[in-house]
Design a protein around this motif. Structure first.
Motif, PDB file in Angstrom:
ATOM      1  N   GLY A 142       0.820  -1.208   0.000  1.00  0.00           N
ATOM      2  CA  GLY A 142       0.000   0.000   0.000  1.00  0.00           C
ATOM      3  C   GLY A 142       0.850   1.252   0.000  1.00  0.00           C
ATOM      4  N   ILE A 143       0.238   2.363  -0.355  1.00  0.00           N
ATOM      5  CA  ILE A 143       0.975   3.626  -0.408  1.00  0.00           C
ATOM      6  C   ILE A 143       0.941   4.350   0.939  1.00  0.00           C
ATOM      7  CG2 ILE A 143      -0.902   5.153  -1.143  1.00  0.00           C
ATOM      8  CD1 ILE A 143       1.196   6.278  -3.215  1.00  0.00           C
ATOM      9  N   LEU A 144      -0.012   3.966   1.815  1.00  0.00           N
ATOM     10  CA  LEU A 144      -0.122   4.599   3.131  1.00  0.00           C
ATOM     11  C   LEU A 144       0.250   3.574   4.193  1.00  0.00           C
ATOM     12  CD1 LEU A 144      -3.461   6.562   2.600  1.00  0.00           C
ATOM     13  CD2 LEU A 144      -1.132   7.321   2.185  1.00  0.00           C
ATOM     14  N   GLY A 390       0.184   1.480  -6.661  1.00  0.00           N
ATOM     15  CA  GLY A 390       1.452   2.173  -6.819  1.00  0.00           C
ATOM     16  C   GLY A 390       1.242   3.656  -7.074  1.00  0.00           C
ATOM     17  N   PRO A 391       2.282   4.360  -7.526  1.00  0.00           N
ATOM     18  CA  PRO A 391       2.187   5.802  -7.751  1.00  0.00           C
ATOM     19  C   PRO A 391       1.051   6.174  -8.698  1.00  0.00           C
ATOM     20  CG  PRO A 391       4.470   5.098  -7.837  1.00  0.00           C
ATOM     21  CD  PRO A 391       3.648   3.860  -7.763  1.00  0.00           C
ATOM     22  N   ASN A 392       0.365   7.258  -8.342  1.00  0.00           N
ATOM     23  CA  ASN A 392      -0.706   7.830  -9.173  1.00  0.00           C
ATOM     24  C   ASN A 392      -1.829   6.845  -9.485  1.00  0.00           C
ATOM     25  OD1 ASN A 392       2.014   9.447 -10.462  1.00  0.00           O
ATOM     26  ND2 ASN A 392       0.291  10.669  -9.753  1.00  0.00           N
ATOM     27  N   THR A 393      -2.233   6.104  -8.445  1.00  0.00           N
ATOM     28  CA  THR A 393      -3.412   5.243  -8.580  1.00  0.00           C
ATOM     29  C   THR A 393      -4.515   5.661  -7.614  1.00  0.00           C
ATOM     30  OG1 THR A 393      -2.476   3.631  -7.022  1.00  0.00           O
ATOM     31  CG2 THR A 393      -2.087   3.248  -9.370  1.00  0.00           C
ATOM     32  N   GLY A 394      -4.301   6.755  -6.893  1.00  0.00           N
ATOM     33  CA  GLY A 394      -5.309   7.211  -5.945  1.00  0.00           C
ATOM     34  C   GLY A 394      -6.486   7.848  -6.667  1.00  0.00           C
ATOM     35  N   THR A 395      -7.675   7.350  -6.414  1.00  0.00           N
ATOM     36  CA  THR A 395      -8.876   7.895  -7.038  1.00  0.00           C
ATOM     37  C   THR A 395      -9.844   8.366  -5.959  1.00  0.00           C
ATOM     38  OG1 THR A 395     -10.195   5.859  -7.090  1.00  0.00           O
ATOM     39  CG2 THR A 395      -8.606   6.197  -8.882  1.00  0.00           C
ATOM     40  N   HIS A 396     -10.905   9.027  -6.418  1.00  0.00           N
ATOM     41  CA  HIS A 396     -11.959   9.485  -5.520  1.00  0.00           C
ATOM     42  C   HIS A 396     -12.891   8.340  -5.151  1.00  0.00           C
ATOM     43  CE1 HIS A 396     -13.388   9.300  -9.573  1.00  0.00           C
ATOM     44  NE2 HIS A 396     -14.600   9.161  -9.113  1.00  0.00           N
ATOM     45  N   VAL A 402      -9.789  -0.373  -7.935  1.00  0.00           N
ATOM     46  CA  VAL A 402      -8.536  -0.070  -8.637  1.00  0.00           C
ATOM     47  C   VAL A 402      -7.586  -1.257  -8.548  1.00  0.00           C
ATOM     48  CG1 VAL A 402      -6.455   1.377  -8.583  1.00  0.00           C
ATOM     49  CG2 VAL A 402      -8.713   2.437  -8.375  1.00  0.00           C
ATOM     50  N   GLU A 403      -7.493  -1.876  -7.371  1.00  0.00           N
ATOM     51  CA  GLU A 403      -6.611  -3.031  -7.206  1.00  0.00           C
ATOM     52  C   GLU A 403      -7.079  -4.214  -8.040  1.00  0.00           C
ATOM     53  OE1 GLU A 403      -4.575  -2.504  -2.848  1.00  0.00           O
ATOM     54  OE2 GLU A 403      -6.678  -3.119  -2.874  1.00  0.00           O
ATOM     55  N   GLU A 404      -8.384  -4.400  -8.152  1.00  0.00           N
ATOM     56  CA  GLU A 404      -8.882  -5.485  -9.001  1.00  0.00           C
ATOM     57  C   GLU A 404      -8.541  -5.229 -10.471  1.00  0.00           C
ATOM     58  OE1 GLU A 404     -12.437  -7.895  -7.966  1.00  0.00           O
ATOM     59  OE2 GLU A 404     -13.097  -6.041  -7.020  1.00  0.00           O
ATOM     60  N   VAL A 405      -8.592  -3.974 -10.884  1.00  0.00           N
ATOM     61  CA  VAL A 405      -8.191  -3.620 -12.254  1.00  0.00           C
ATOM     62  C   VAL A 405      -6.717  -3.974 -12.457  1.00  0.00           C
ATOM     63  CG1 VAL A 405      -7.764  -1.681 -13.815  1.00  0.00           C
ATOM     64  CG2 VAL A 405      -9.931  -1.821 -12.574  1.00  0.00           C
ATOM     65  N   GLN A 406      -5.888  -3.631 -11.472  1.00  0.00           N
ATOM     66  CA  GLN A 406      -4.463  -3.956 -11.570  1.00  0.00           C
ATOM     67  C   GLN A 406      -4.225  -5.465 -11.590  1.00  0.00           C
ATOM     68  OE1 GLN A 406      -3.220  -1.372  -8.109  1.00  0.00           O
ATOM     69  NE2 GLN A 406      -1.644  -0.729  -9.553  1.00  0.00           N
ATOM     70  N   ILE A 407      -4.963  -6.194 -10.793  1.00  0.00           N
ATOM     71  CA  ILE A 407      -4.794  -7.653 -10.739  1.00  0.00           C
ATOM     72  C   ILE A 407      -5.113  -8.274 -12.100  1.00  0.00           C
ATOM     73  CG2 ILE A 407      -5.719  -9.784  -9.732  1.00  0.00           C
ATOM     74  CD1 ILE A 407      -6.113  -8.134  -7.105  1.00  0.00           C
ATOM     75  N   ASP A 408      -6.222  -7.850 -12.708  1.00  0.00           N
ATOM     76  CA  ASP A 408      -6.582  -8.379 -14.028  1.00  0.00           C
ATOM     77  C   ASP A 408      -5.482  -8.086 -15.042  1.00  0.00           C
ATOM     78  OD1 ASP A 408      -8.965  -9.355 -13.102  1.00  0.00           O
ATOM     79  OD2 ASP A 408     -10.171  -7.665 -13.785  1.00  0.00           O
ATOM     80  N   TYR A 409      -4.902  -6.899 -14.951  1.00  0.00           N
ATOM     81  CA  TYR A 409      -3.815  -6.517 -15.861  1.00  0.00           C
ATOM     82  C   TYR A 409      -2.574  -7.382 -15.613  1.00  0.00           C
ATOM     83  CZ  TYR A 409      -0.241  -3.479 -17.988  1.00  0.00           C
ATOM     84  OH  TYR A 409       0.799  -2.988 -18.737  1.00  0.00           O
ATOM     85  N   CYS A 410      -2.206  -7.516 -14.346  1.00  0.00           N
ATOM     86  CA  CYS A 410      -1.001  -8.273 -13.993  1.00  0.00           C
ATOM     87  C   CYS A 410      -1.119  -9.746 -14.364  1.00  0.00           C
ATOM     88  CB  CYS A 410      -0.711  -8.144 -12.495  1.00  0.00           C
ATOM     89  SG  CYS A 410      -0.162  -6.505 -11.986  1.00  0.00           S
ATOM     90  N   LEU A 411      -2.314 -10.310 -14.236  1.00  0.00           N
ATOM     91  CA  LEU A 411      -2.492 -11.721 -14.566  1.00  0.00           C
ATOM     92  C   LEU A 411      -2.135 -12.008 -16.026  1.00  0.00           C
ATOM     93  CD1 LEU A 411      -3.547 -12.554 -11.827  1.00  0.00           C
ATOM     94  CD2 LEU A 411      -5.556 -13.510 -12.936  1.00  0.00           C
ATOM     95  N   TRP A 454       0.008  16.267   1.117  1.00  0.00           N
ATOM     96  CA  TRP A 454       0.814  15.057   1.336  1.00  0.00           C
ATOM     97  C   TRP A 454       0.938  14.253   0.044  1.00  0.00           C
ATOM     98  CZ3 TRP A 454      -0.800  10.172   0.183  1.00  0.00           C
ATOM     99  CH2 TRP A 454      -2.171   9.956   0.035  1.00  0.00           C
ATOM    100  N   GLN A 455       0.067  14.520  -0.929  1.00  0.00           N
ATOM    101  CA  GLN A 455       0.111  13.793  -2.191  1.00  0.00           C
ATOM    102  C   GLN A 455       1.207  14.300  -3.118  1.00  0.00           C
ATOM    103  OE1 GLN A 455      -4.198  12.309  -3.215  1.00  0.00           O
ATOM    104  NE2 GLN A 455      -4.308  14.501  -2.932  1.00  0.00           N
ATOM    105  N   ARG A 456       1.995  15.242  -2.631  1.00  0.00           N
ATOM    106  CA  ARG A 456       3.105  15.799  -3.401  1.00  0.00           C
ATOM    107  C   ARG A 456       4.395  15.611  -2.605  1.00  0.00           C
ATOM    108  NH1 ARG A 456       1.228  21.602  -5.762  1.00  0.00           N
ATOM    109  NH2 ARG A 456       3.006  21.111  -7.122  1.00  0.00           N
ATOM    110  N   VAL A 457       5.496  15.405  -3.295  1.00  0.00           N
ATOM    111  CA  VAL A 457       6.785  15.251  -2.625  1.00  0.00           C
ATOM    112  C   VAL A 457       7.096  16.539  -1.868  1.00  0.00           C
ATOM    113  CG1 VAL A 457       9.252  14.901  -2.936  1.00  0.00           C
ATOM    114  CG2 VAL A 457       7.623  13.602  -4.334  1.00  0.00           C
ATOM    115  N   ASP A 458       7.376  16.404  -0.564  1.00  0.00           N
ATOM    116  CA  ASP A 458       7.677  17.559   0.300  1.00  0.00           C
ATOM    117  C   ASP A 458       6.569  18.600   0.273  1.00  0.00           C
ATOM    118  OD1 ASP A 458      10.133  16.457   1.040  1.00  0.00           O
ATOM    119  OD2 ASP A 458      11.150  17.348  -0.680  1.00  0.00           O
ATOM    120  N   GLY A 459       5.365  18.187  -0.043  1.00  0.00           N
ATOM    121  CA  GLY A 459       4.226  19.096   0.028  1.00  0.00           C
ATOM    122  C   GLY A 459       3.947  19.889  -1.227  1.00  0.00           C
ATOM    123  N   THR A 460       4.995  20.249  -1.979  1.00  0.00           N
ATOM    124  CA  THR A 460       4.796  21.108  -3.144  1.00  0.00           C
ATOM    125  C   THR A 460       5.475  20.578  -4.409  1.00  0.00           C
ATOM    126  OG1 THR A 460       6.731  22.419  -2.492  1.00  0.00           O
ATOM    127  CG2 THR A 460       4.573  23.201  -1.740  1.00  0.00           C
TER     128      THR A 460
END
Length: 550
Positions: A142-144, A390-396, A402-411, A454-460
């Motif tokens: 996880g990212i967090l 992973g990076p830039n997979t955070g959605t609203h 999202v993880e299930e989408v990644q799993i289907d892709y990785c398979l 926090w979604q940016r490196v060092d805040g900015t």
């Protein structure tokens, strides 16, 4: 390949468990091991045991698509219910026999000659280290994963009372007749502040550095009738889930007009002011646009500000003292307990994974100016290594979706390796560069660039967490691999099979076209026969008709 392929999954959070279930269900694959440093599975839902901990996303969309549950109690699941759900799934699919609890992966290093990872792991209780190998490594940390304590504030370690991060909740700490400082006002604080302040003897001061935007998110109980319909009416539960997904994703599908954005700010401002005491109105409204930081689900947080034992402090913290907090205005406020609801460190990958040239993921991130990946899933220089969230997979929307989408892709990438047709796949640097330039353009033009977060490196700096688009777009981009974006090793058999498969598909398509053409020709021939017959008929009856007229 010389040995039977094996898979190592780092982390038994929901993405790791979902990956393992899919390996067994769709591929019938059993040669995998999940390493989990905690004493139980669940990740976020094992760790976040603070009062009021719940899903922000409606629970029917925060469930595994292949394991829907009709008996959820409310529209949003509480932590104990969600954790129980994943333990039940782990038992149902016999995952515990594959899981090594209280065991952390120390490192994973790619061996180009052997085409596998050398994995070093450690038993946490004894410190004993062992090694194993894996042809494929899945990162499900996880990212967090790493709680952030604000050590930049002077004196954090000098406090003599009880202090802890909300992700490391202390059930042994008593709040009755205590003075409690809560540092932070994002999702976690919004959930536990109403819970701990229900006891009127608990004095809570919530320190807020930057106000947040809020949306109402009531937890609506499901009736027994609704649960019965979900359980017994075909497709009812799937339709309900689909409607939730559409409702959450639809607003992001089309860009908002300036008028719509202004109306959104006005509506959210009105919601906050209507639900908070007037004394906070001049400080509680954010100065950045909604969506730049995570919009917080309000299920009682704002209403708790009316309680006489809850106070907000916007002065800022100058120093942590042995017995309390010194504000930037010079006020000393004594406390018995300090709870840090200050988020997580998301831009530092926690495991020492090294790829082709010995470079670690941390070093790769540093070189790229922050977390960077191809489709948030693969990294150049790291063969057969794939990341969940992973990076830039955070959605609203739903992280699990999202993880299930990644799993289907990785398979689609790992199946040829598991079948012994390919030794490894590695995404190219060029494909990764082009993809991230595409993201960068979207992110630069988006709301995410309009505040410190926090979604940016060092805040900015680099925006490394959000995906700049609807969840549907992410699914579309990952529906199947672009094989031109990958380098394959020892792929002769796979390439031949792929060529034959493409040839077979071409022949099938050609055959279909021929059949349609033949059918059309038959229709034309039939029409021609009918036309000829009609003309002959007219020739025969025309004299008769003319005779009648005369």
């Amino acid at each position: 390949m010389s040995s039977k392929p094996t898979v190592v999954i780092i982390g038994a959070e929901v993405g790791g468990l979902a990956f393992a279930i899919t390996l067994k269900r769709r591929l019938g694959f059993e040669q995998f091991t999940i390493f989990e440093k905690a004493s139980e599975i669940g990740g976020t839902w094992r760790a976040n045991i603070y009062p009021g901990s719940s899903s922000d996303v409606p629970i029917h969309w925060y469930s595994l698509s292949t394991e829907l549950r009709p008996s959820w109690k409310k529209s949003h699941g509480l932590q104990p219910e969600i954790q129980a759900y994943w333990i039940e799934l782990a038992e149902k699919h016999d995952l515990y026999s594959h899981i090594m609890l209280s065991t952390k992966v120390v490192s994973a290093t790619w061996d180009p000659a052997k085409q596998l990872y050398e994995v070093l792991y450690e038993e946490i209780a004894s410190g004993t280290r062992h090694s194993t190998t894996a042809h494929i490594v899945i990162s499900a940390v996880g990212i967090l994963e790493i709680p952030k304590i604000p050590y930049e504030i002077e004196g954090v370690s000098t406090f003599k009372g009880e202090s802890f991060h909300s992700a490391d909740w202390r059930n042994d700490v008593e709040f009755h007749n205590k003075r409690v400082a809560v540092v932070g006002n994002a999702s976690s604080a919004a959930q536990f502040v109403p819970a701990i302040s229900e006891d009127s003897t608990t004095e809570v001061v919530n320190f807020i550095r930057t106000p947040s935007w809020f949306n109402t998110r009531p937890h609506i109980p499901y009736t027994d009738t609704q649960k019965w319909v979900f359980a017994n009416v075909p497709f009812a539960m799937k339709l309900h889930r689909s409607l939730i997904a559409f409702e959450m994703d639809a607003p992001v599908l089309l860009p908002r007009s300036e008028r719509a954005r202004k109306a959104r700010v006005e509506n959210m401002t009105k919601y906050i002011l209507d639900h908070t005491p007037r004394k906070y109105h001049d400080k509680i409204i954010p100065t950045y646009p909604p969506g730049c930081k995570r919009i917080i689900a309000d299920s009682g947080y704002l209403a708790s500000f009316y309680r006489p034992n809850v106070n907000l402090n916007f002065d800022g913290i100058a120093k942590i003292l042995e017995n309390g907090i010194l504000t930037t205005k010079g006020e000393v406020i004594p406390f018995d307990v300090i709870i840090y609801a200050t988020g997580f460190i998301g831009d530092n990958y926690p495991v020492d994974v090294r790829g082709m040239d010995g470079t670690s993921i941390r070093e790769y991130y540093d070189r790229m100016g922050g977390p960077t990946a191809y489709l948030g899933t693969a990294l150049p220089g790291f063969p057969n290594f794939y990341m969940m969230t992973g990076p830039n997979t955070g959605t609203h929307a739903s992280t699990l979706f999202v993880e299930e989408v990644q799993i289907d892709y990785c398979l689609q990438l790992i199946k040829p390796v598991l079948d012994g047709l390919v030794s490894s796949f590695q995404v190219t640097s060029e494909a990764t560069y082009i993809y991230n330039k595409r993201l960068e353009k979207r992110l630069t033009d988006s709301v995410y660039s309009q505040c410190s977060s926090w979604q940016r490196v060092d805040g900015t700096g680099k925006i490394y967490n959000p995906f700049p688009g609807p969840t549907f777009l992410y699914w579309w981009w990952l529906r199947q691999p672009n094989w031109d974006h990958y380098k394959a090793v020892n792929a002769g058999r796979w390439l031949r099979q792929r060529y034959l498969h493409m040839l077979y598909g071409t022949i099938k398509a050609f055959g279909l076209i021929v059949c349609l053409w033949a059918y059309r020709m038959q229709r034309r021939a039939l029409l021609k026969v009918l036309e000829t017959y009609y003309r002959k008929l007219l020739t025969k009856i025309q004299p008769i008709l003319l005779g009648v007229k005369r």
